[in-house]
Each structure stands twice: as C-alpha cells, then as structure tokens.
Design an enzyme around this catalytic site. Structure first.
Site, PDB file in Angstrom:
ATOM      1  N   HIS A 133      17.704  -6.761  17.370  1.00 29.02           N
ATOM      2  CA  HIS A 133      17.000  -7.911  16.811  1.00 29.02           C
ATOM      3  C   HIS A 133      17.856  -9.179  16.809  1.00 29.02           C
ATOM      4  O   HIS A 133      17.436 -10.220  16.320  1.00 29.02           O
ATOM      5  CB  HIS A 133      16.561  -7.586  15.373  1.00 29.02           C
ATOM      6  CG  HIS A 133      15.473  -8.464  14.852  1.00 29.02           C
ATOM      7  ND1 HIS A 133      15.640  -9.269  13.740  1.00 29.02           N
ATOM      8  CD2 HIS A 133      14.209  -8.679  15.284  1.00 29.02           C
ATOM      9  CE1 HIS A 133      14.527  -9.931  13.507  1.00 29.02           C
ATOM     10  NE2 HIS A 133      13.633  -9.596  14.430  1.00 29.02           N
ATOM     11  N   LYS A 176      19.751 -12.597  18.076  1.00 30.47           N
ATOM     12  CA  LYS A 176      19.481 -13.698  18.995  1.00 30.47           C
ATOM     13  C   LYS A 176      20.807 -14.424  19.204  1.00 30.47           C
ATOM     14  O   LYS A 176      21.311 -15.089  18.286  1.00 30.47           O
ATOM     15  CB  LYS A 176      18.451 -14.682  18.441  1.00 30.47           C
ATOM     16  CG  LYS A 176      17.033 -14.132  18.331  1.00 30.47           C
ATOM     17  CD  LYS A 176      16.779 -13.452  17.037  1.00 30.47           C
ATOM     18  CE  LYS A 176      15.316 -13.016  16.913  1.00 30.47           C
ATOM     19  NZ  LYS A 176      15.123 -12.078  15.792  1.00 30.47           N
ATOM     20  N   ASP A 196      30.651 -20.052  28.046  1.00 26.24           N
ATOM     21  CA  ASP A 196      32.072 -20.310  28.287  1.00 26.24           C
ATOM     22  C   ASP A 196      32.955 -19.961  27.095  1.00 26.24           C
ATOM     23  O   ASP A 196      34.061 -20.512  26.949  1.00 26.24           O
ATOM     24  CB  ASP A 196      32.296 -21.775  28.686  1.00 26.24           C
ATOM     25  CG  ASP A 196      31.702 -22.092  30.060  1.00 26.24           C
ATOM     26  OD1 ASP A 196      31.498 -21.138  30.849  1.00 26.24           O
ATOM     27  OD2 ASP A 196      31.440 -23.282  30.334  1.00 26.24           O
ATOM     28  N   HIS A 200       9.033 -18.474  10.676  1.00 25.70           N
ATOM     29  CA  HIS A 200       9.869 -17.365  11.140  1.00 25.70           C
ATOM     30  C   HIS A 200      11.343 -17.578  10.794  1.00 25.70           C
ATOM     31  O   HIS A 200      12.183 -16.719  11.087  1.00 25.70           O
ATOM     32  CB  HIS A 200       9.680 -17.215  12.660  1.00 25.70           C
ATOM     33  CG  HIS A 200      10.133 -15.912  13.217  1.00 25.70           C
ATOM     34  ND1 HIS A 200      11.145 -15.806  14.140  1.00 25.70           N
ATOM     35  CD2 HIS A 200       9.716 -14.641  12.978  1.00 25.70           C
ATOM     36  CE1 HIS A 200      11.329 -14.544  14.456  1.00 25.70           C
ATOM     37  NE2 HIS A 200      10.476 -13.808  13.768  1.00 25.70           N
ATOM     38  N   LYS A 210      14.780 -17.540   8.953  1.00 26.97           N
ATOM     39  CA  LYS A 210      15.397 -16.612   7.992  1.00 26.97           C
ATOM     40  C   LYS A 210      16.614 -17.317   7.394  1.00 26.97           C
ATOM     41  O   LYS A 210      17.635 -17.499   8.071  1.00 26.97           O
ATOM     42  CB  LYS A 210      15.840 -15.316   8.673  1.00 26.97           C
ATOM     43  CG  LYS A 210      14.714 -14.568   9.424  1.00 26.97           C
ATOM     44  CD  LYS A 210      14.817 -14.822  10.886  1.00 26.97           C
ATOM     45  CE  LYS A 210      13.993 -13.935  11.792  1.00 26.97           C
ATOM     46  NZ  LYS A 210      12.786 -13.366  11.416  1.00 26.97           N
ATOM     47  N   ASP A 220      22.388 -22.900  -4.483  1.00 29.52           N
ATOM     48  CA  ASP A 220      22.858 -24.100  -5.189  1.00 29.52           C
ATOM     49  C   ASP A 220      23.066 -25.296  -4.270  1.00 29.52           C
ATOM     50  O   ASP A 220      23.916 -26.160  -4.544  1.00 29.52           O
ATOM     51  CB  ASP A 220      24.157 -23.794  -5.935  1.00 29.52           C
ATOM     52  CG  ASP A 220      23.961 -22.806  -7.064  1.00 29.52           C
ATOM     53  OD1 ASP A 220      22.803 -22.621  -7.490  1.00 29.52           O
ATOM     54  OD2 ASP A 220      24.953 -22.207  -7.519  1.00 29.52           O
TER      55      ASP A 220
END
Length: 484
Positions: free
Chosen positions: A224, A226, A231, A402, A404, A409
């Site tokens: 899952h 990404k 380089d 979508h 996350k 604070d």
C-alpha cells in the site's frame, strides 16, 4: 450399507467439530486484541465451513515461505545500513520538539531508524500539481528512478508519467517500478507494461494473486506504499496513487479522489529509498540498497526534522499503531485527523474520546460518500460514542477525501499512506512521515481547514434520531469491524 453412511455422517460431523475447535483454539492462542479474536470466533461459528475457510485464508499474517525467509535474512544488512545513520551530522535529537522526542524514541526502540533534520518538504494537494511535479523531476533525472505504488491506473496524466519514464530510459536512466498486482491490475492489463519493459524499464507486480497462492500466502496482504525516489535526492510519498482522478472510478458516485503528496529533498530521501529497496528485495530477491545520505550543507529553507516510519510484514508489529497512540496522548490543544476509512481499534477509540474529555479539540474529517460499503457502516458505528465525548466529526462534501494525516497542536504531524483502519494498522505495507516543522505543519493545517470548510459537522441530537434500521446495520458491521 445404511450403517456405513451413518458412520460416515458421524465421522464427518465429528471431523467438522474437531476442525472448528482447533481453529477456535488457534484464534485464542494467537493473543490478538479481544475484539479481533471475538470477531473471528463469530465468523467461524456462525458461518459454517465458510468461516473456517475464511480464517485459513485471511486470519493470519502469512507473507509466504520464500518472502518470509528472505525477510529474515535481510534484517542484519538493512539494520547495519540504518545504524550508520545515527552517525550522520543531521541526526540531531536535541533539536526535536517534545512531540517528536517521544515518537523518535519509540522508533529508535522498535525500528532502529533515526530521525534526520535538514530536509525540505513541499506539500502538494492537487492532481495537476502532483503529477506535473513528478513528470518534471523524471524529465530532470540523471541516474535512477524508483517508483512504488498500490494503484497505477492508466489514463490522463498517468499516461504522461509513463511516457516521461520511457524518455528517461532512452537517456540511460535506470528505472524500477514495483506495483501491487491487485491494486494495479488494470495497469497490468494495459499496453504500458510491455511498452515500458521494451525500453529496459523493470516492471514488477508485487504480491501476485492466484488461486494456487491462496494456500501459501494471505491474499489480502497488499503493498500500500506510495513512493517515488529520483537520483536518491528527491522523494515523494503521501496518499495519492499513480492515477489521474478524472479517469479513476468515475462510476462509483463518490466524486473525484482528493489526495496529497509530499515532495522531499534532504537526508531522509535515501531512507525512503531503502524502504523501497526492502520491498524490491522481498519480491525479487535482488539487493540494491541506496547510498547513504551525503553530508551536504543544509539550506536555510531545509528545516524539517523527519522520522520515516515503515510498517507491515517484516517490521515490528503494531509500530504505526503505537506511533498514532503516542501522538494522540501528546496532544494538549488540538487534534485533526483526515482519513477515508475510519475503523479505529479499541485503543485508538479510547485515546480519541479521552483526549476530548480532557479538553483537547478533536476533529475527524472523513468523506461523506465512501467507496467501501462495509467500511461506511462500520465507521458509523463509532460515531455515537465519539460525539458524546465531544469529538467533532466532519463529513467532507468535495469528493472521496483520501488524504491520510494527523495534526497535533498545529505543530507536529503524521502524513503518509496509513488509513485509520485495521488493514493499514496491522496488515499492509505502509509508510508514514512524522514531521517536526512548524512551517510545514501550518500549511497542512491550512489544507485541513479547507476540508472542514467544505464539510458538514455531525450533530449529536440529529445523529441519535437516525432510523432504527441504520442502527441495526451499524451494529452488525461493528461486530466485524476489527477484521476490516
């Protein structure tokens, strides 16, 4: 003959109950949370045969024998690579805020991966900005490109990314793509894999799904993460898959997907690359650890202190769950969480309610419409308890939110690929950044406020007056929420 069939029937019933008892004992001795164990016991006892089969396929974290063997052999060399980072000049734990100290100490203990300062983080929050930025960095690549995604879906600007990779390969850039076989199945059915491979680009499907493999590895275990690394100096991670939202799941009635990515430069980029190298080796048995981060002079704008937190099979159990809990415990004034899938553990639910009770302004932003019916109903089963505790729940109207993220604070944040559900917290390969940077936090807080401005806050009185049939459905899915 009649006696034979009677004996056969009795033997079959006895075998079934012995199998049921053995699986039930297995559930109990695994010593998972009571909610998870109880849910599995419900499944195996109330769904005869189907429940036992479901547990054998999905009940335990089986990575597969070859992958598990490789992972164990990888601990030492990767541990040595990460251990060297503690000597890097940008390992400056004394510069951490009190929020970052506890997270860093937890990761030192559990992962032995240090936080490093001197990074520059750019928050990107539109598909055009994200994809154009990735394409521009691919066009400027000189040596290597690593890309790792759960979903690569053909169409629109996603095809422009593929074309940019081909152009880079023609310049002699070494390119590796690791894509989840289930999440990216439309990509693997398209013309792109053969075209990319014909130009020397390595394209690998991770965790392939087939009827034969179900007996050796848990099928719903997914890659899952990404990740983009160019380089070994530029990195990306966040919530966005390699998709153009205009061409992705347009028939589901949830609107376009709303995501963020973080573009990173600085010494933590090789750490992100090492996480991807781990995944590549687990899948291919090919080791290509990146070079250690170079001790370059830090730019005045590079102020972010970042902790890279990988989680999933091969990593310490519950590490991201512990990080989330610790972050909530540290909150003094405000918590803002954005997640598309909200099915919290008992401990997370208690931490959120307790924070609200002690006066912390707790906000949870979720999409009004969800692409998972089961998650939608299971999620709603927690709303009443949270609303009574004073937690504010905002339902976003602008599409399938979508993103996350967790903001504490307005100073410390977690951002990455992890949903607040059991699948992300305990099962899948995930990646989170814990960021100690007030300037970056302010930009994320501003984006979260935009989400709130485009959302409707749930009202406790109205929620308590919802239809009885809805309450019944919520209660049913609540029983199985630890398995979602």
């Amino acid at each position: 003959m009649e006696n034979f069939y009677q004996i056969l029937t009795i033997a079959g019933v006895l075998l079934y109950w012995l199998t049921l008892g053995a699986v039930a004992v297995r559930v109990v001795i695994k010593r998972r949370t009571i909610g998870v164990s109880f849910s599995w016991l419900l499944v195996i006892y109330f769904l005869p045969f189907i429940g036992i089969g479901a547990y054998l396929l999905f009940g335990e974290l089986h990575l597969g024998k070859s992958r598990a063997t490789r992972s164990k052999a990888m601990f030492r060399p990767y541990g040595q690579w990460f251990a060297k980072l503690y000597q890097h000049p940008q390992h400056q734990p004394h510069c951490q805020s009190h929020y970052g100290v506890s997270i860093s100490q937890l990761c030192d203990s559990q992962l032995a991966i240090p936080s490093l300062s001197g990074n520059n983080l750019i928050l990107q929050n539109t598909p055009e900005q994200i994809l154009n930025s990735i394409i521009a960095d691919i066009d400027a690549a000189k040596e290597s490109i690593i890309m790792e995604f759960y979903i690569w879906h053909p169409g629109g600007k996603a095809d422009n990314v593929a074309q940019a990779l081909i152009s880079a390969a023609l310049r002699g850039v070494k390119i590796k793509l690791l894509l989840d076989a289930a999440g990216s199945r439309q990509f693997f059915k398209s013309k792109w894999p053969s075209q990319l491979r014909s130009h020397g680009i390595q394209v690998v499907g991770a965790l392939a799904v087939s009827p034969l493999r179900m007996f050796f590895r848990r099928l719903d275990l997914r890659l899952h993460r990404k990740i983009v690394v160019i380089d070994n100096t530029i990195g990306y991670t966040g919530s966005m898959n390699l998709i153009d939202p205009r061409y992705f799941k347009q028939t589901q009635g949830v609107g376009q997907w709303i995501d963020v990515m973080v573009r990173i430069t600085g010494p933590v980029v090789p750490i992100v690359s090492a996480v991807s190298a781990w995944d590549w080796e687990v899948e291919t048995n090919q080791r290509e650890l990146p070079q250690q981060p170079i001790d370059n002079p830090v730019l005045p704008s590079a102020t972010s202190l970042v902790q890279v937190i990988p989680s999933g099979p091969g990593m310490p159990e519950e590490v991201i769950h512990q990080v989330l809990l610790q972050s909530l415990y540290e909150a003094r004034r405000k918590i803002v969480i954005t997640t598309p899938y909200f099915v919290p553990s008992e401990n997370l639910l208690d931490a959120l309610a307790t924070a609200a009770h002690r006066g912390v302004d707790v906000n949870i932003i979720i999409p009004r419409k969800n692409d998972s019916t089961m998650v939608k109903w299971a999620s709603r089963s927690f709303f009443g308890e949270l609303l009574k505790a004073g937690v504010k729940i905002h339902q976003f109207n602008g599409g399938l939110l979508h993103t996350k993220s967790v903001m504490i604070d307005d100073e410390h944040c977690l951002i990455g690929t992890v949903n607040m559900d059991m699948r992300s917290l305990w099962l899948n390969f995930e990646l989170t950044l814990a960021v100690d940077d007030i300037v970056f936090a302010a930009k994320l807080a501003q984006l979260q406020q935009q989400y709130i401005d485009n959302a409707e806050q749930l009202n406790l009185a109205r929620w308590q007056n919802r239809a009885l049939y809805k309450r019944f459905i919520e209660h049913v899915f609540y029983l199985f929420s630890p398995l979602l």
